[in-house]
Scaffold this motif. Structure first.
Motif, mmCIF file in Angstrom:
data_model
loop_
_atom_site.group_PDB
_atom_site.id
_atom_site.type_symbol
_atom_site.label_atom_id
_atom_site.label_comp_id
_atom_site.label_asym_id
_atom_site.label_seq_id
_atom_site.Cartn_x
_atom_site.Cartn_y
_atom_site.Cartn_z
ATOM 1 N N VAL A 17 0.829 -1.207 0.000
ATOM 2 C CA VAL A 17 0.000 0.000 0.000
ATOM 3 C C VAL A 17 0.865 1.259 0.000
ATOM 4 C CG1 VAL A 17 -1.716 1.296 1.321
ATOM 5 C CG2 VAL A 17 -1.863 -1.204 1.188
ATOM 6 N N VAL A 18 0.558 2.179 -0.904
ATOM 7 C CA VAL A 18 1.167 3.504 -0.921
ATOM 8 C C VAL A 18 0.057 4.519 -0.658
ATOM 9 C CG1 VAL A 18 2.456 5.200 -2.248
ATOM 10 C CG2 VAL A 18 2.901 2.761 -2.597
ATOM 11 N N GLU A 22 1.068 -4.218 4.140
ATOM 12 C CA GLU A 22 2.370 -3.553 4.110
ATOM 13 C C GLU A 22 2.191 -2.110 3.641
ATOM 14 O OE1 GLU A 22 6.413 -3.569 1.402
ATOM 15 O OE2 GLU A 22 5.350 -5.469 1.668
ATOM 16 N N VAL A 23 2.372 -1.168 4.547
ATOM 17 C CA VAL A 23 2.311 0.255 4.198
ATOM 18 C C VAL A 23 3.730 0.717 3.903
ATOM 19 C CG1 VAL A 23 1.729 2.572 4.984
ATOM 20 C CG2 VAL A 23 0.297 0.635 5.655
ATOM 21 N N THR A 24 3.995 1.102 2.666
ATOM 22 C CA THR A 24 5.345 1.463 2.286
ATOM 23 C C THR A 24 5.706 2.862 2.775
ATOM 24 O OG1 THR A 24 4.748 2.427 0.154
ATOM 25 C CG2 THR A 24 5.107 0.056 0.221
ATOM 26 N N LEU A 25 6.966 3.025 3.128
ATOM 27 C CA LEU A 25 7.450 4.313 3.618
ATOM 28 C C LEU A 25 7.885 5.199 2.452
ATOM 29 C CD1 LEU A 25 9.570 3.151 6.701
ATOM 30 C CD2 LEU A 25 7.135 3.750 6.594
ATOM 31 N N ARG A 26 7.050 5.259 1.432
ATOM 32 C CA ARG A 26 7.386 6.057 0.244
ATOM 33 C C ARG A 26 6.749 7.439 0.274
ATOM 34 N NH1 ARG A 26 6.150 1.463 -4.404
ATOM 35 N NH2 ARG A 26 7.211 -0.267 -3.347
ATOM 36 N N THR A 27 5.899 7.687 1.252
ATOM 37 C CA THR A 27 5.244 8.984 1.353
ATOM 38 C C THR A 27 5.319 9.478 2.796
ATOM 39 O OG1 THR A 27 3.055 8.123 1.927
ATOM 40 C CG2 THR A 27 3.587 8.268 -0.428
ATOM 41 N N PRO A 28 5.224 10.796 2.997
ATOM 42 C CA PRO A 28 5.246 11.330 4.364
ATOM 43 C C PRO A 28 4.073 10.837 5.215
ATOM 44 C CG PRO A 28 5.696 13.073 2.768
ATOM 45 C CD PRO A 28 5.249 11.867 1.977
ATOM 46 N N ALA A 29 2.997 10.385 4.574
ATOM 47 C CA ALA A 29 1.816 9.955 5.316
ATOM 48 C C ALA A 29 1.981 8.579 5.948
ATOM 49 C CB ALA A 29 0.597 9.942 4.383
ATOM 50 N N ALA A 44 -2.888 0.481 13.145
ATOM 51 C CA ALA A 44 -2.557 -0.289 14.352
ATOM 52 C C ALA A 44 -3.526 0.010 15.483
ATOM 53 C CB ALA A 44 -1.126 0.021 14.783
ATOM 54 N N GLY A 45 -3.985 1.244 15.562
ATOM 55 C CA GLY A 45 -4.834 1.636 16.674
ATOM 56 C C GLY A 45 -6.315 1.445 16.458
ATOM 57 N N GLU A 46 -6.755 1.383 15.182
ATOM 58 C CA GLU A 46 -8.191 1.413 14.914
ATOM 59 C C GLU A 46 -8.735 0.236 14.108
ATOM 60 O OE1 GLU A 46 -9.687 5.283 13.639
ATOM 61 O OE2 GLU A 46 -7.763 6.181 14.196
ATOM 62 N N VAL A 47 -7.866 -0.647 13.637
ATOM 63 C CA VAL A 47 -8.348 -1.788 12.840
ATOM 64 C C VAL A 47 -7.841 -3.073 13.495
ATOM 65 C CG1 VAL A 47 -8.567 -2.767 10.520
ATOM 66 C CG2 VAL A 47 -8.153 -0.306 10.793
ATOM 67 N N PRO A 48 -8.605 -3.616 14.454
ATOM 68 C CA PRO A 48 -8.130 -4.765 15.234
ATOM 69 C C PRO A 48 -7.751 -5.986 14.397
ATOM 70 C CG PRO A 48 -10.088 -3.796 16.227
ATOM 71 C CD PRO A 48 -9.931 -3.137 14.892
ATOM 72 N N GLY A 49 -8.439 -6.215 13.302
ATOM 73 C CA GLY A 49 -8.151 -7.401 12.503
ATOM 74 C C GLY A 49 -6.945 -7.278 11.612
ATOM 75 N N ALA A 50 -6.361 -6.094 11.531
ATOM 76 C CA ALA A 50 -5.229 -5.864 10.636
ATOM 77 C C ALA A 50 -3.911 -6.200 11.316
ATOM 78 C CB ALA A 50 -5.214 -4.422 10.155
ATOM 79 N N VAL A 51 -2.990 -6.735 10.542
ATOM 80 C CA VAL A 51 -1.599 -6.902 10.962
ATOM 81 C C VAL A 51 -0.798 -5.971 10.060
ATOM 82 C CG1 VAL A 51 0.325 -8.489 11.242
ATOM 83 C CG2 VAL A 51 -2.010 -9.295 11.634
ATOM 84 N N VAL A 52 -0.552 -4.779 10.549
ATOM 85 C CA VAL A 52 0.071 -3.754 9.704
ATOM 86 C C VAL A 52 1.580 -3.803 9.825
ATOM 87 C CG1 VAL A 52 -0.109 -1.929 11.462
ATOM 88 C CG2 VAL A 52 0.033 -1.320 9.027
ATOM 89 N N GLY A 53 2.240 -3.689 8.690
ATOM 90 C CA GLY A 53 3.687 -3.659 8.662
ATOM 91 C C GLY A 53 4.184 -2.472 7.871
ATOM 92 N N ALA A 54 5.472 -2.214 7.963
ATOM 93 C CA ALA A 54 6.107 -1.128 7.219
ATOM 94 C C ALA A 54 6.953 -1.716 6.107
ATOM 95 C CB ALA A 54 6.974 -0.276 8.141
ATOM 96 N N GLY A 55 6.784 -1.171 4.909
ATOM 97 C CA GLY A 55 7.578 -1.608 3.771
ATOM 98 C C GLY A 55 8.513 -0.512 3.295
ATOM 99 N N THR A 56 9.410 -0.875 2.389
ATOM 100 C CA THR A 56 10.447 0.027 1.886
ATOM 101 C C THR A 56 11.247 0.608 3.053
ATOM 102 O OG1 THR A 56 8.800 0.626 0.198
ATOM 103 C CG2 THR A 56 10.921 1.704 0.062
ATOM 104 N N PHE A 116 5.427 -5.884 11.535
ATOM 105 C CA PHE A 116 6.482 -6.537 10.763
ATOM 106 C C PHE A 116 7.137 -5.487 9.874
ATOM 107 C CE2 PHE A 116 2.659 -7.008 8.177
ATOM 108 C CZ PHE A 116 3.088 -6.756 6.877
ATOM 109 N N LEU A 117 8.328 -5.814 9.386
ATOM 110 C CA LEU A 117 9.121 -4.889 8.578
ATOM 111 C C LEU A 117 9.530 -5.577 7.284
ATOM 112 C CD1 LEU A 117 11.501 -3.721 11.457
ATOM 113 C CD2 LEU A 117 9.500 -2.480 10.610
ATOM 114 N N VAL A 118 9.534 -4.819 6.202
ATOM 115 C CA VAL A 118 9.926 -5.353 4.900
ATOM 116 C C VAL A 118 10.895 -4.376 4.254
ATOM 117 C CG1 VAL A 118 9.144 -6.218 2.665
ATOM 118 C CG2 VAL A 118 7.643 -6.405 4.656
#
Length: 219
Positions: free
Chosen positions: A23-24, A47-54, A63-75, A92-94
């Protein structure tokens, strides 16, 4: 309530779903509805990529509002990004590749990580360090399914999440390989659907992706 980053994953990141959405996000306010659509469609690892300031705020919101999600950082490409991502709630980290400094930071982060590789030597170097789960990137450009199939014989202990140039047409061929746990892709989060905030369309695409397996049927 404990932070998402402190909760251990019940299984490997590679085993949460056949596809990890890459995700970007340009606007962090889109993070929660997007993540809810993906989770509803059967894709919990995001996987939320670190390609944008957002990206850091998007990770924090999911992480705080979607209990069923396993959010990670990409790039993830620097030790500083490792610390920032985990502090935001990444579970998790990618990375697209790795250096000794980056690998040390990821190993010390307390969350699972998938360092990027594209050669047999990189795989062997990680295996020497006890790392057995990796990102294969850029998958199509680096040799695709043929290359990964060739690695399975001499290096069966390595498992991969191939990412880069993969769509629903070729994902099943990757998922058929014994050394592939999941694939990464962005086809279920097309930029036009995100811009239009068409979460129902994204949920439908996620549902189709979640049903993929070798041969294209449900896993």
């Amino acid at each position: 309530m404990p932070s998402a980053s402190s909760a251990a994953l019940p299984v490997s990141v590679l085993d949460l779903a056949p596809v990890v959405p890459v995700v970007v996000l340009q606007d962090a306010s889109d993070a929660v509805p997007l993540a809810r659509a993906l989770v509803a469609g059967g894709l919990p690892a995001i996987e939320v990529t670190l390609r944008t300031p957002a990206a850091p705020e998007a990770i924090r919101a999911i992480a705080g509002e979607v209990p069923g999600a396993v959010v990670g950082a990409g790039t993830v490409i620097t030790p500083g990004q490792v610390a920032e991502s985990v502090a935001a709630g990444a579970r998790f980290l990618v990375s697209p590749g790795w250096t000794e400094a980056l690998l040390e930071a990821m190993a010390g982060s307390g969350v699972p990580y998938l360092p990027g590789v594209s050669t047999a030597s990189e795989v062997v170097a990680l295996l020497e360090r006890g790392v057995r789960e990796m990102k294969f990137f850029p998958a199509q450009a680096a040799g695709g399914t043929g290359y990964l199939k060739s690695l399975a014989g001499p290096l069966p202990q390595a498992r991969f999440c191939p990412t880069g140039g993969i769509g629903p047409d070729i994902a099943p061929a990757y998922l058929a390989l014994p050394n592939v746990g999941c694939v990464g892709g962005s086809w279920m989060v097309p930029a036009d659907a995100v811009a239009a905030r068409d979460w129902s369309r994204i949920e439908g695409l996620a549902r189709e992706a979640a049903a993929l397996s070798a041969g294209g049927t449900c896993r």
